[in-house]
Design an enzyme around this catalytic site. Structure first.
Site, PDB file in Angstrom:
ATOM      1  N   ASP A 176       0.834  -1.202   0.000  1.00 42.70           N
ATOM      2  CA  ASP A 176       0.000   0.000   0.000  1.00 42.70           C
ATOM      3  C   ASP A 176       0.876   1.263   0.000  1.00 42.70           C
ATOM      4  O   ASP A 176       2.059   1.221   0.360  1.00 42.70           O
ATOM      5  CB  ASP A 176      -0.914   0.019   1.230  1.00 42.70           C
ATOM      6  CG  ASP A 176      -1.941  -1.100   1.180  1.00 42.70           C
ATOM      7  OD1 ASP A 176      -2.227  -1.599   0.074  1.00 42.70           O
ATOM      8  OD2 ASP A 176      -2.440  -1.479   2.260  1.00 42.70           O
TER       9      ASP A 176
HETATM   10  N1  URA Z   1      -1.358  -5.863   4.004  1.00 42.58           N
HETATM   11  C1  URA Z   1      -1.860  -4.613   3.947  1.00 42.58           C
HETATM   12  O1  URA Z   1      -2.913  -4.323   4.504  1.00 42.58           O
HETATM   13  N2  URA Z   1      -1.153  -3.681   3.278  1.00 42.58           N
HETATM   14  C2  URA Z   1       0.029  -3.917   2.673  1.00 42.58           C
HETATM   15  O2  URA Z   1       0.647  -3.021   2.095  1.00 42.58           O
HETATM   16  C3  URA Z   1       0.546  -5.236   2.742  1.00 42.58           C
HETATM   17  C4  URA Z   1      -0.174  -6.186   3.412  1.00 42.58           C
END
Ligand code: URA
Length: 239
Positions: A104
């Site tokens: 993310d």
């Molecule tokens: N899980 C999430 O919620 N975000 C990420 O970036 C990676 C794993």
């Protein structure tokens, strides 16, 4: 291409480390020692390069482990926002490199970048069960053994407007200061945030520490990447 760049891109160390290999006279072109890091080698001559007498494994594929910084999209280009593609050196921008999987925008840590489509496909397949470790900072009541047991048996996410989703067993390590380490063997979208949300906690910091055998190197700052060594590449391929 400059000889120091060829060596660094092929996993023989940082630009500083490969300069040291050159300075020590360990690199030869067609049997002749090359010490100048700026020495230019044509693509036709790549096969004549040796390190300590051994051919330099110039892979057609490139593999980098980036410490993804906060505030970057996992994408090669974007019109509006900074993205991990912006962090690639200019000479690598034409090499069809892309990120393996997705972190993310605010997530930091281990992100593999490669132009090896087969490996990328393998590591993102649901059949790839190696562990991915995340260091999580959250708000809400401290997590307890209750959530540990819930995650360990493989919880089911029941979210409004979505079909229930059964997850694989996950390991939860409880840490002080509203932190935990969550170890997953799958990679569903926003999985860490959704698992914490299901227990009424909110993730406010997320850092991927490892993906299979891949880890950040000591002192690797956000935005920095290293070229994987031949051993690191082989380890990932074997997993
Ligand atoms: N899980 C999430 O919620 N975000 C990420 O970036 C990676 C794993």
């Amino acid at each position: 291409m400059r000889i120091d760049k060829i060596l660094a891109n092929s996993g023989y160390g940082t630009r500083t480390e490969v300069k040291e290999l050159l300075r020590k006279g360990r690199v030869c072109l067609n049997g002749q020692i090359i010490k100048d890091p700026g020495y230019s080698v044509t693509e036709d001559d790549f096969s004549l390069l040796t390190l300590d007498g051994q051919p330099i494994g110039l892979s057609e594929h490139l593999y980098f482990c980036l410490n993804k910084p906060d505030g970057y999209l996992t994408a090669m280009t974007d019109d509006r926002l900074p993205c991990v593609g912006d962090l690639l050196p200019a000479n690598l921008k034409t090499k069809k490199i892309s990120p393996v999987g997705r972190l993310d925008y605010h997530t930091t840590g281990v992100l593999l970048l490669t132009n090896d489509g087969d490996l990328s496909h393998k590591l993102t397949s649901p059949r790839w069960h190696k562990e991915k470790a995340y260091l999580v900072t959250y708000t809400g009541d401290p997590l307890t053994e209750k959530e540990q047991a819930l995650f360990a048996k493989g919880m089911t996410l029941t979210e409004d407007g979505h079909k229930p989703e059964k997850l694989k067993p996950a390991k939860l390590e409880l840490l002080p200061d509203q932190q935990c380490r969550l170890i997953l063997t799958e990679g569903k979208t926003h999985q860490v945030k959704r698992m914490l949300a299901a227990t009424n906690r909110q993730v406010i910091g997320l850092h991927r520490e490892s993906m299979g055998s891949l880890r950040l190197h000591d002192g690797q700052e956000p935005g920095e990447m290293y070229a994987l060594s031949p051993e690191e590449i082989a380890a990932l391929k074997e997993e």
